[in-house]
Design an enzyme around this catalytic site. Structure first.
Site, mmCIF file in Angstrom:
data_model
loop_
_atom_site.group_PDB
_atom_site.id
_atom_site.type_symbol
_atom_site.label_atom_id
_atom_site.label_comp_id
_atom_site.label_asym_id
_atom_site.label_seq_id
_atom_site.Cartn_x
_atom_site.Cartn_y
_atom_site.Cartn_z
ATOM 1 N N HIS A 34 0.793 -1.231 0.000
ATOM 2 C CA HIS A 34 0.000 0.000 0.000
ATOM 3 C C HIS A 34 0.829 1.285 0.000
ATOM 4 C CE1 HIS A 34 -3.503 -2.457 0.295
ATOM 5 N NE2 HIS A 34 -2.993 -3.075 1.357
ATOM 6 N N THR A 83 -8.997 -18.399 -5.872
ATOM 7 C CA THR A 83 -9.064 -17.114 -5.185
ATOM 8 C C THR A 83 -10.236 -17.026 -4.226
ATOM 9 O OG1 THR A 83 -10.403 -16.132 -6.949
ATOM 10 C CG2 THR A 83 -8.003 -15.946 -7.152
ATOM 11 N N LYS A 84 -11.171 -18.008 -4.292
ATOM 12 C CA LYS A 84 -12.377 -17.987 -3.460
ATOM 13 C C LYS A 84 -12.613 -19.361 -2.838
ATOM 14 C CE LYS A 84 -14.613 -14.422 -6.193
ATOM 15 N NZ LYS A 84 -15.723 -14.073 -7.058
ATOM 16 N N ARG A 98 -13.341 -21.633 -11.168
ATOM 17 C CA ARG A 98 -14.802 -21.548 -11.050
ATOM 18 C C ARG A 98 -15.372 -22.957 -10.933
ATOM 19 N NH1 ARG A 98 -13.326 -21.721 -16.013
ATOM 20 N NH2 ARG A 98 -14.561 -22.655 -17.642
ATOM 21 N N LYS A 101 -18.502 -28.625 -11.575
ATOM 22 C CA LYS A 101 -19.235 -29.856 -11.258
ATOM 23 C C LYS A 101 -19.416 -29.988 -9.748
ATOM 24 C CE LYS A 101 -17.735 -32.610 -15.221
ATOM 25 N NZ LYS A 101 -17.123 -33.882 -15.646
#
Length: 113
Positions: A34, A83-84, A98, A101
Site C-alpha cells: 500500500h 481465489t475464493k 470456477r 461440477k
C-alpha cells in the site's frame, strides 16, 4: 502427499488424504504493497490462513491464494488459480477457478453445473 516442486508458505492447514500434483503453490501469506514510495520487500506480509479439507485432489501447477477455505473431497483442475472458497464435493477449473461440477451422492457421479 505433496507433489514434486510444490511449495507451502505461511499458515496452511491440509486435511488427511489430500494430494497435490507437481509445482503447486499453497499460501497463507501475501505481501503488503500500500505504500507506493516504499519497496514492497520492506512492507511486510499479511497473514491470512488457508485451509484445505480431507480427501481433496489438487492438480499440477495450481495456485491457492491466502485466506481460501477448500472443503472436503474437492477436485481442482491443473493450472487453476483458486481465489475464493470452494464447498465440499465440488470440482473447479480455470483462472480464476470456477465451479464446474458437484458430486451427487444420490446419483454416485459428478454432475455438470
Amino acid at each position: 502427499r505433496l507433489g514434486i516442486g510444490s511449495v507451502i508458505m505461511g499458515p496452511v492447514e491440509i486435511g488427511s488424504s489430500t494430494i497435490t500434483g507437481q509445482n503447486c503453490l499453497i499460501t497463507g501469506l501475501d505481501h503488503n504493497f500500500h505504500e507506493y514510495k516504499k519497496p514492497i520487500k520492506d512492507q511486510g506480509v499479511n497473514i491470512n490462513p488457508t485451509y484445505i479439507g480431507n480427501g481433496s485432489f489438487i492438480g499440477a501447477n495450481v495456485s491457492i491464494l491466502p485466506g481460501v477455505f477448500i472443503g472436503d473431497n474437492v477436485v481442482i483442475g491443473a493450472g487453476s488459480v483458486v481465489t475464493k472458497d470452494i464447498p465440499n464435493n465440488h470440482m473447479v477449473v480455470g483462472n480464476p477457478a470456477r465451479i464446474v461440477k458437484k458430486y451427487s451422492k444420490e446419483v454416485g457421479e459428478w454432475i455438470r453445473l
